[in-house]
Design an enzyme around this catalytic site. Structure first.
Site, mmCIF file in Angstrom:
data_model
loop_
_atom_site.group_PDB
_atom_site.id
_atom_site.type_symbol
_atom_site.label_atom_id
_atom_site.label_comp_id
_atom_site.label_asym_id
_atom_site.label_seq_id
_atom_site.Cartn_x
_atom_site.Cartn_y
_atom_site.Cartn_z
ATOM 1 N N SER A 1 1.028 -10.000 -0.531
ATOM 2 C CA SER A 1 0.704 -8.574 -0.487
ATOM 3 C C SER A 1 0.863 -7.918 0.873
ATOM 4 O O SER A 1 0.921 -6.691 0.953
ATOM 5 C CB SER A 1 -0.741 -8.363 -0.974
ATOM 6 N N LYS B 1 0.803 -1.223 0.000
ATOM 7 C CA LYS B 1 0.000 0.000 0.000
ATOM 8 C C LYS B 1 0.839 1.277 0.000
ATOM 9 O O LYS B 1 0.372 2.334 -0.447
ATOM 10 C CB LYS B 1 -0.934 0.004 1.209
#
Length: 415
Positions: free
Chosen positions: A309, A52
Site C-alpha cells: 500500500s 491514497k
C-alpha cells in the site's frame, strides 16, 4: 450508493491522465518460498508512493461535479493522505489547507509541499493527529471548506476500489486470495465491495498492525470502538478507530480472517523486501506480505495477491527498523548483568562469549558501597540459538542477569 463496478471503473479512468495503472508483478522470491503464485499490486509506485491519491482524486472529482465553485479543501494527516490531497489540489487548481501535527517528520512535510506546490498551505498544529484533526474540522466549519476524510467517505472508498478494476484488467481473472492491509478501512472496504459486486469467488484476508487492531476490536464489539492505546510505528495503518462507512462493509468479516502483524516482525519483512527484492516499503506497505507466513498452509498452490500500500519510508528510520527486526528474530538481546566487583570479573564474562557474539552496548555503573556492579549489555549475533547458548553458559558460570529485551518500559528507557 452508486454501482461500485461502474464507479470504480470511472475512478480508474479519471486517474489515467495522472499515472498509468500501478504494476501487478509476480514475485518469484515469495512464490518459491511459499509454494504459491504470489503477485504484488504495487501501490507504492503511484506518484505519491501510496494508494491514497486514488481516493483523494475521486472525492474531489465527485464534489466538483456537483459544486464546481468549491475552492477550499481541507484534510488532517501526518503522511500519505496529506500527499494525496496535495497532489489532487494542484491537479484541480484548488486551494488545499493541510493540517499536520508539529511532530510530523520534516521529510513528510517537505514531500507534501512538493506535491501541492503553491496550491496548498500546511498548518502544523498540536503534538498528535487528533489535535490536528480537531483544528482541521474547526477551520472547515469557519471557512466553508470541504473536509476530505482519509477513509470514512464513500467517494474515497470508491476511489480505492479502482484498484480492483485494475487487478481484473492486469491479471485477466480474479485471484484465489487477496491479502489487504487495514488501517481506517477505506482500502479494504473498497476492494471488498468491488469483488463482491463482481461476484468473483475471492477469499479476502485482512492484516492489521498488532498495536492498532481497530477492525478486530470493532468486530468483537459489533461496532467501531476507539482503542485506548495505539502503537504509532506502522503510521500508515495505526488507526485508533475504524471508519463507520468502511465497517459497514467489513462488519460481516470472519474474525479469523483478520490477522495481526507484530510491529517488530514487520521490520523483518521490510528488510527482506529491501535486501532481496530492492523494494522499499513503509511499515504499512509491508503488512500484506508480512502475513504470508501465517497463511502458509492456506495459500499453498493458489494464486495470491498482496497489496503493497505504500513506500514512503524515511531512511533515517532504518537503524530503528534493523534494531526492531533483530530483537524480534532473537539475534539481539539486552540484559542487565550483576558483575562482581573484583579483578578479572569482566574477563571471565568475555571469555564465555561465542565466536559470533558481538557486544553492541556496554554501560557499567560501579558503586563503591556494593560488592556487585550493574552492567547494561547489548549482544548482537547471527543466529538466535547463539543467544540461548550464551545464556546457558552464563548461568553455568554463576552470572546473575536479567533479560530486558521484551520489557518495553525498561528497554525504551535504557535503549
Amino acid at each position: 450508493m452508486r454501482d461500485i463496478l461502474i464507479s470504480a471503473r470511472s475512478a480508474a479512468d479519471q486517474l489515467r491522465p495522472l499515472f498509468e495503472p500501478t504494476p501487478l508483478q509476480r514475485n518469484d522470491h515469495l512464490s518459491n518460498r511459499f509454494g504459491a503464485d504470489i503477485w504484488l499490486k504495487r501501490e507504492d509506485l503511484t506518484p505519491v508512493r501510496s494508494y491514497k491519491i486514488r481516493g483523494a482524486v475521486n472525492a474531489m472529482t465527485r464534489l466538483l461535479e456537483e459544486s464546481p465553485d468549491q475552492e477550499i479543501f481541507v484534510c488532517a494527516s501526518a503522511g500519505n493522505h496529506a500527499q494525496g490531497v496535495a497532489f489532487a489540489c494542484r491537479h484541480f487548481g484548488k486551494k488545499g489547507v493541510i493540517y499536520m501535527p508539529v511532530t510530523t517528520p520534516k521529510q513528510k512535510i517537505d514531500k507534501t509541499r512538493t506535491f501541492g506546490g503553491e496550491a496548498i498551505e500546511i498548518r502544523l498544529t498540536g503534538d498528535y493527529f487528533d489535535q490536528a484533526l480537531a483544528a482541521a474540522q474547526a477551520f472547515c466549519a469557519e471557512a466553508g471548506g470541504h473536509f476530505l476524510s482519509p477513509f470514512d467517505d464513500d467517494d474515497v472508498i470508491e476511489g480505492q476500489a479502482s484498484i480492483g478494476a485494475e487487478i481484473m484488467d492486469q491479471l485477466g481473472r480474479a485471484p484465489d486470495i487477496i491479502v489487504l492491509p487495514v488501517g481506517g478501512g477505506g482500502l479494504a472496504s473498497g476492494v471488498k465491495r468491488y469483488f463482491e459486486a463482481l461476484g468473483a469467488p475471492v477469499t479476502l484476508r485482512y492484516v492489521e498492525p498488532l498495536g492498532g487492531a481497530s477492525l478486530s476490536a470493532a468486530l468483537k464489539a459489533g461496532e467501531p470502538v476507539t482503542l485506548n492505546k495505539v502503537d504509532g510505528f506502522v503510521d500508515g495503518a495505526a488507526v485508533a478507530r475504524i471508519g463507520a462507512r468502511p465497517f459497514a462493509t467489513l462488519k460481516d468479516a470472519d474474525p479469523a480472517a483478520v490477522l495481526l502483524a507484530p510491529e517488530d516482525r514487520i521490520c523483518i519483512t521490510m528488510l527482506e523486501m529491501l535486501n532481496v527484492e530492492g523494494i522499499v516499503l513503509e511499515p504499512a506497505g509491508a503488512l500484506a506480505i508480512d502475513a504470508l507466513p501465517d497463511l502458509a498452509e492456506e495459500i499453498r498452490g493458489k494464486t495470491v495477491l498482496c497489496l503493497t500500500s505504500g513506500g514512503n519510508f524515511d531512511f533515517e528510520r532504518l537503524p530503528e527498523v534493523k534494531e526492531r527486526a533483530m530483537r524480534f528474530a532473537g539475534t539481539k538481546k539486552y540484559f542487565i548483568l550483576r558483575l562482581p566487583q573484583r579483578p578479572g570479573a569482566l574477563r571471565d564474562f568475555l571469555q564465555i562469549l561465542g565466536p559470533e557474539d558481538d557486544i553492541a552496548r556496554f554501560e557499567y555503573l560501579k558503586k563503591s558501597a556494593r560488592n556487585f556492579g550493574s552492567v547494561l549489555i547489548g549482544i548482537e549475533t547471527s543466529r538466535a540459538e547463539n543467544i540461548t547458548e550464551l545464556f546457558v553458559r552464563m548461568t553455568e558460570a554463576g552470572f546473575d542477569y536479567r533479560d530486558v529485551t521484551i520489557d518495553e518500559t525498561l528497554a525504551n528507557f535504557l535503549v
